[in-house]
Scaffold this motif. Structure first.
Motif, PDB file in Angstrom:
ATOM      1  N   GLY A   1      30.830  42.742  28.655  1.00  0.00           N
ATOM      2  CA  GLY A   1      31.506  41.609  29.587  1.00  0.00           C
ATOM      3  C   GLY A   1      30.409  40.764  29.752  1.00  0.00           C
TER       4      GLY A   1
ATOM      5  N   ASN B   1      29.260  38.732  33.170  1.00  0.00           N
ATOM      6  CA  ASN B   1      29.416  38.448  34.655  1.00  0.00           C
ATOM      7  C   ASN B   1      28.866  37.579  35.021  1.00  0.00           C
ATOM      8  OD1 ASN B   1      29.003  39.677  37.357  1.00  0.00           O
ATOM      9  ND2 ASN B   1      30.826  41.100  36.709  1.00  0.00           N
ATOM     10  N   ARG B   2      29.499  36.858  36.300  1.00  0.00           N
ATOM     11  CA  ARG B   2      28.551  35.922  37.024  1.00  0.00           C
ATOM     12  C   ARG B   2      27.174  36.415  37.627  1.00  0.00           C
ATOM     13  NH1 ARG B   2      29.356  31.153  38.379  1.00  0.00           N
ATOM     14  NH2 ARG B   2      31.633  31.111  37.367  1.00  0.00           N
TER      15      ARG B   2
ATOM     16  N   ASP C   1      25.137  38.057  35.934  1.00  0.00           N
ATOM     17  CA  ASP C   1      24.250  37.820  34.843  1.00  0.00           C
ATOM     18  C   ASP C   1      23.589  36.840  34.948  1.00  0.00           C
ATOM     19  OD1 ASP C   1      25.556  40.151  33.917  1.00  0.00           O
ATOM     20  OD2 ASP C   1      26.502  39.398  32.182  1.00  0.00           O
TER      21      ASP C   1
ATOM     22  N   GLU D   1      28.273  44.981  32.330  1.00  0.00           N
ATOM     23  CA  GLU D   1      29.438  45.530  31.938  1.00  0.00           C
ATOM     24  C   GLU D   1      29.439  45.739  30.355  1.00  0.00           C
ATOM     25  OE1 GLU D   1      33.187  43.681  33.679  1.00  0.00           O
ATOM     26  OE2 GLU D   1      31.924  42.071  33.891  1.00  0.00           O
TER      27      GLU D   1
ATOM     28  N   THR E   1      35.449  43.881  29.759  1.00  0.00           N
ATOM     29  CA  THR E   1      35.387  42.522  30.345  1.00  0.00           C
ATOM     30  C   THR E   1      36.363  42.694  31.724  1.00  0.00           C
ATOM     31  OG1 THR E   1      37.552  42.166  29.122  1.00  0.00           O
ATOM     32  CG2 THR E   1      35.176  41.433  28.390  1.00  0.00           C
TER      33      THR E   1
ATOM     34  N   VAL F   1      34.990  45.524  35.944  1.00  0.00           N
ATOM     35  CA  VAL F   1      34.600  45.430  37.314  1.00  0.00           C
ATOM     36  C   VAL F   1      35.195  44.051  38.088  1.00  0.00           C
ATOM     37  CG1 VAL F   1      32.217  44.070  37.900  1.00  0.00           C
ATOM     38  CG2 VAL F   1      32.105  45.831  36.330  1.00  0.00           C
ATOM     39  N   ALA F   2      35.807  43.033  37.323  1.00  0.00           N
ATOM     40  CA  ALA F   2      36.593  42.262  38.130  1.00  0.00           C
ATOM     41  C   ALA F   2      37.747  42.905  38.773  1.00  0.00           C
ATOM     42  CB  ALA F   2      36.960  41.047  37.228  1.00  0.00           C
TER      43      ALA F   2
ATOM     44  N   THR G   1      36.501  44.913  41.762  1.00  0.00           N
ATOM     45  CA  THR G   1      36.406  44.041  42.745  1.00  0.00           C
ATOM     46  C   THR G   1      37.556  43.463  43.435  1.00  0.00           C
ATOM     47  OG1 THR G   1      34.103  43.466  41.788  1.00  0.00           O
ATOM     48  CG2 THR G   1      34.991  41.888  43.674  1.00  0.00           C
TER      49      THR G   1
ATOM     50  N   ASN H   1      38.761  36.600  31.307  1.00  0.00           N
ATOM     51  CA  ASN H   1      37.286  37.307  31.200  1.00  0.00           C
ATOM     52  C   ASN H   1      36.562  36.831  29.753  1.00  0.00           C
ATOM     53  OD1 ASN H   1      38.240  38.956  33.247  1.00  0.00           O
ATOM     54  ND2 ASN H   1      39.621  39.832  31.938  1.00  0.00           N
TER      55      ASN H   1
END
Ligand SMILES: [Zn+2]
Length: 349
Positions: free
Chosen positions: A38, A40-41, A43, A65, A151, A154-155, A158, A342
């Motif tokens: 995935g 991710n922000r 990164d 991810e 993807t 994690v989102a 959270t 995603n």
């Protein structure tokens, strides 16, 4: 192995595909052959060198991810076998640490003071293989695809922390979910719907708001054109919202705080805009309101997220997929914020 490597901090142009040594496993390690990663922000923040508390050593591989199968296990690993479908956990803890209280043992391994992060202090998932210690690997439910796990895990975790664990949204309450086009926002709308709450979604474009309605949002607000506080009060007969899920910051955060009802709770997972705002403490205390946040999610919530995705109660929204070699393009799309859902990196076998 093939990997996307950075040798310096900077823009998307510092990402290059290279051949690097496949990580060697220690006695308690698992080597995962990745099928999907995935974007991710986090990164992006790491790539820009904006993480103040951690040193990155080069060459480095980004990526928090991913999902794949176990390719190799260390001599002392008991919980995993070659071929198992798994995901690595991004917040790396040992399960017990030297601090008192030990947050790991309390179930808050995501705020362990001893921890590391995948893709920050160790090589991440923009690669054919990633190494993780046994303690930081989780089995993937059979019904969940590698792409959806990589993807959305994690989102979703959270979003669960923000919507449920930190603020306790309940049936009969009203939630405001900001930045509904993002991975966390699109998951939070669906989780809020599952509780039976009324959901107001906000975003900066009408396109995203239309998609938010399809995910189940009852009302929508465009925070580029409208004042969030005013619109929320209009939609709630002047009462405000019980819960805010916040990831924007700046003016949107400020107006969201002012939109809280009595006993309202605002939970944040970060900001793309300014992270500091003025707070009138008297207005907050008169309403007995809470402001809280979450730092990613504990491993227990990662498991909850995987189960919710596997049994179809949550529908991950795929914005776009890229081959691994196009990681810089994928990151540029994330930074543009011109997408809904995603972003996936497909890793060829
Ligand atoms: Zn700990």
């Amino acid at each position: 192995m093939k990997a996307i490597v950075i040798n310096e901090f900077g823009g998307p142009e510092v990402l290059h595909q290279r051949d690097v040594e496949t990580p060697a496993v220690g006695p308690r390690d698992v080597l995962i052959r990745l099928v999907a990663a995935g974007v991710n922000r986090f990164d992006i923040t790491t790539r820009r060198g904006e993480i103040p508390y951690a040193a990155v050593s080069f060459p480095h591989i980004l990526g928090v991810e991913g999902a794949g199968t176990v390719a190799e296990v260390g001599s002392e690993v008991t919980a995993f076998q070659i071929g198992d479908r798994v995901v690595p956990v991004l917040t790396i803890s040992r399960g017990v640490c030297r601090h008192n209280p030990c947050y790991c043992q309390l179930g808050w391994d995501n705020i362990c003071r001893d921890f590391d992060k995948l893709g920050l202090t160790s090589w991440g998932t923009y690669a054919e293989y990633v190494k993780a210690s046994e303690h930081n690997v989780v089995h993937l439910p059979d019904a969940l695809s590698f792409a959806d796990a990589a993807t959305a895990m994690v989102a979703t975790a959270t979003a669960w922390e923000l919507t449920i664990s930190r603020t306790g949204l309940r049936q009969g309450e009203t939630a405001l979910v900001n930045a509904v086009g993002g991975a966390v926002g699109s998951a939070a709308v669906q989780i809020a719907r599952l509780t039976g709450a009324r959901v107001i979604a906000s975003a900066g474009s009408d396109n995203k708001l239309e998609l938010a309605r399809q995910l189940g949002a009852d009302e929508v607000i465009n925070y580029e054109r409208q004042n969030l506080t005013v619109e929320v009060l209009n939609l709630t007969d002047g009462r405000g919202v019980d819960v805010v899920v916040e990831t924007v910051g700046g003016r949107v955060l400020q107006q969201s705080i002012e939109a809280l009802a009595h006993n309202g709770r605002l939970a944040t997972a970060g900001s793309v805009g300014p992270s500091t705002v003025e707070i009138d403490i008297f207005r907050l205390l008169r309403k007995q309101a809470w402001i809280t946040g979450t730092h990613f999610a504990p491993k227990a919530t990662i498991r909850t997220a995987l189960d919710l995705l596997a049994d179809g109660r949550l529908r991950p929204v795929l914005a776009r997929s890229f081959p691994l070699v196009a990681a810089s393009e994928a990151q540029a799309l994330l930074e543009s914020r011109e997408f809904f859902g995603n972003i996936l990196l497909e890793i060829d076998p």
